[in-house]
Design an enzyme around this catalytic site. Structure first.
Site, PDB file in Angstrom:
ATOM      1  N   HIS A  14       0.861  -1.202   0.000  1.00 28.16           N
ATOM      2  CA  HIS A  14       0.000   0.000   0.000  1.00 28.16           C
ATOM      3  C   HIS A  14       0.887   1.238   0.000  1.00 28.16           C
ATOM      4  O   HIS A  14       1.531   1.555   1.000  1.00 28.16           O
ATOM      5  CB  HIS A  14      -0.897   0.010   1.242  1.00 28.16           C
ATOM      6  N   HIS A  16       1.388   5.451  -1.829  1.00 23.61           N
ATOM      7  CA  HIS A  16       0.998   6.548  -2.723  1.00 23.61           C
ATOM      8  C   HIS A  16       2.258   7.054  -3.405  1.00 23.61           C
ATOM      9  O   HIS A  16       3.118   7.653  -2.751  1.00 23.61           O
ATOM     10  CB  HIS A  16       0.332   7.672  -1.930  1.00 23.61           C
ATOM     11  N   LYS A 100      -9.687  -0.542  -5.285  1.00 22.97           N
ATOM     12  CA  LYS A 100      -9.659   0.192  -4.014  1.00 22.97           C
ATOM     13  C   LYS A 100     -10.991   0.860  -3.741  1.00 22.97           C
ATOM     14  O   LYS A 100     -11.505   1.609  -4.583  1.00 22.97           O
ATOM     15  CB  LYS A 100      -8.549   1.255  -4.068  1.00 22.97           C
ATOM     16  N   HIS A 137     -10.354   1.324   2.376  1.00 22.72           N
ATOM     17  CA  HIS A 137     -10.083   2.373   3.369  1.00 22.72           C
ATOM     18  C   HIS A 137     -11.272   2.311   4.323  1.00 22.72           C
ATOM     19  O   HIS A 137     -12.363   2.758   3.999  1.00 22.72           O
ATOM     20  CB  HIS A 137      -9.968   3.751   2.699  1.00 22.72           C
ATOM     21  N   HIS A 175      -4.344  -0.316   6.216  1.00 24.77           N
ATOM     22  CA  HIS A 175      -3.805   0.529   7.292  1.00 24.77           C
ATOM     23  C   HIS A 175      -4.675   0.535   8.556  1.00 24.77           C
ATOM     24  O   HIS A 175      -5.186   1.565   8.973  1.00 24.77           O
ATOM     25  CB  HIS A 175      -3.541   1.963   6.823  1.00 24.77           C
ATOM     26  N   ASP A 248       1.634   2.834   3.412  1.00 27.90           N
ATOM     27  CA  ASP A 248       0.782   4.010   3.220  1.00 27.90           C
ATOM     28  C   ASP A 248       1.626   5.285   3.135  1.00 27.90           C
ATOM     29  O   ASP A 248       1.162   6.360   3.516  1.00 27.90           O
ATOM     30  CB  ASP A 248      -0.273   4.137   4.322  1.00 27.90           C
TER      31      ASP A 248
HETATM   32  O1  DOR Z   1      -3.089   9.988   5.366  1.00 25.94           O
HETATM   33  C1  DOR Z   1      -3.478   9.610   4.266  1.00 25.94           C
HETATM   34  N1  DOR Z   1      -2.976  10.138   3.138  1.00 25.94           N
HETATM   35  N2  DOR Z   1      -4.446   8.703   4.207  1.00 25.94           N
HETATM   36  C2  DOR Z   1      -5.023   8.361   3.051  1.00 25.94           C
HETATM   37  O2  DOR Z   1      -5.901   7.544   3.067  1.00 25.94           O
HETATM   38  C3  DOR Z   1      -4.620   9.028   1.786  1.00 25.94           C
HETATM   39  C4  DOR Z   1      -3.271   9.550   1.877  1.00 25.94           C
HETATM   40  C5  DOR Z   1      -2.904  10.492   0.753  1.00 25.94           C
HETATM   41  O3  DOR Z   1      -3.192  10.170  -0.410  1.00 25.94           O
HETATM   42  O4  DOR Z   1      -2.294  11.526   1.022  1.00 25.94           O
HETATM   43 ZN    ZN Z   2      -3.275   5.123   1.592  1.00 25.19          ZN
END
Ligand code: DOR
Ligand code: ZN
Length: 349
Positions: A14, A16, A100, A137, A175, A248
């Site tokens: 997981h 980004h 997702k 989520h 998470h 995450d």
């Molecule tokens: O803290 C987070 N940031 N939680 C999420 O679910 C998305 C993520 C983000 O894309 O910045």
């Molecule tokens: Zn995330």
């Protein structure tokens, strides 16, 4: 005392990775260590089609140093109007690894998410039929519900019903942050897994208010009370194959975090594996790190384990205050702290 540990090359289930210049800046932190990563689809616009997923995968591969041998795994962002046949085809073609579910407005980039899970029942039918994992989520978006309770309430209001209605659907509860989530996952069948981030193993909610407001400790789901952190640590080091590594890591430029309305997300990619190793070491469970980081995820997703390896050694490492990416500086998790583990070697073959 164990001073060195070698594990199979891990995966991040997981993350980004963003897009454009930020993607180029952050992807090497991950590709250097992790062989594969599940790239979250909450871009702007989100990744909702097979074509967009293919193009995103190509952009990630182009941004990662070739000698890292890094494979991004792309997810499909579910909306209320998704076509189950398209999702199934994207999975069958090997473009989507999973889909997702963001409840609409639950977090960053979730504005196009799902308003009511009933709306995506036909998509979930198709996913269940073909064995495609659903990544969730897990927070309710009801503002009447206290933010610290939104995960536990999601389990009661949504997740239990979903699992009952789709008993053959593979689900990753992403998470997780609460003892309730750990209990739920432990009691569920083998098709239910969960990822745990490094930050939720290290910090509780006090970290956001330690001597002042600390935007770099703010992510979603938000860190909870100490008893929840302890439950997560116990789950992560338990050796249960239901739990696997998902950082995450969510980079935001420093100005977007240190603001009147700061963005949610911690950037833990630079030292994620050392951060997990620290936890497993503190729990006297370094022998369980490989399962969590490198074995349980592939088993859940039905993928082979990686060929390479990573060696960590016990040695103090000072974490820098900011990762310098020109205009896109990002503050890493553990900034300014000393981590007692470092990466000694990575083999890519
Ligand atoms: O803290 C987070 N940031 N939680 C999420 O679910 C998305 C993520 C983000 O894309 O910045
Ligand atoms: Zn995330």
């Amino acid at each position: 005392m164990t001073n060195s540990i070698t594990i199979r090359r891990p995966d991040d289930w997981h993350i980004h990775l963003r897009d454009g210049d930020m993607l180029a800046a952050v992807v090497p932190y991950t590709s250097r260590i992790f062989a594969r990563a599940i790239a979250m689809p909450n871009l702007s616009p989100p990744v909702t089609t097979i074509e967009a997923a293919r193009a995103y995968r190509d952009r990630i591969i182009a941004a990662a140093p070739a000698d890292h041998g890094f494979t991004p795994l792309i997810t499909c962002y579910l909306t209320d109007h998704m076509d189950g046949e398209m999702v199934r085809r994207g999975y069958a073609e090997g473009v989507f690894t999973a889909a997702k579910l963001y409840p609409a407005h639950a977090t960053t980039g979730s504005a196009h998410g799902v308003i009511d899970v009933q709306h995506i029942y036909p998509v979930l039918e198709a996913m269940q039929a073909c064995g495609m994992p659903l990544l969730i989520h897990g927070e309710v978006t009801d503002h009447e519900v206290d933010i610290f309770d939104r995960e536990a309430v999601f389990i009661e209001r949504t997740l239990k019903g979903l699992v009952a209605d789709f008993p053959g659907l593979k689900i990753v509860f992403e998470h997780i942050t609460t003892a309730e989530a750990v209990d739920f996952v432990n009691d569920a069948g083998p098709l239910i897994g969960a990822t745990i981030t490094p930050q939720h193993l290290h910090i509780n909610r006090n970290a956001m208010f330690a001597g002042g407001l600390r935007p770099h400790a703010y992510c979603l789901p938000v860190a909870k009370r100490e008893k929840h952190r302890l439950a997560l640590r116990k789950a992560a080091v338990s050796g249960s194959s239901k739990y696997f590594l998902g950082t995450d890591s969510a980079p935001h430029v420093v100005g977007a975090k240190e603001a009147a309305c700061g963005c949610a997300g911690l950037f833990n990619a630079p030292h994620a594996l050392e951060s997990y190793a620290m936890v497993f070491d503190e729990e006297g469970a370094l022998d369980k790190l490989e399962g969590f980081a490198s074995l349980h995820g592939p088993a859940f997703y039905g993928l082979p384990v990686n060929a390479g390896s990573v060696t960590l050694e016990r040695a103090d490492q000072q974490v820098i205050a900011q990762c310098d990416h020109g205009a896109l500086n990002v503050v890493p998790f553990h900034a300014g702290e000393t981590i007692p583990w470092r990466i000694a070697n990575v083999t890519y073959a």
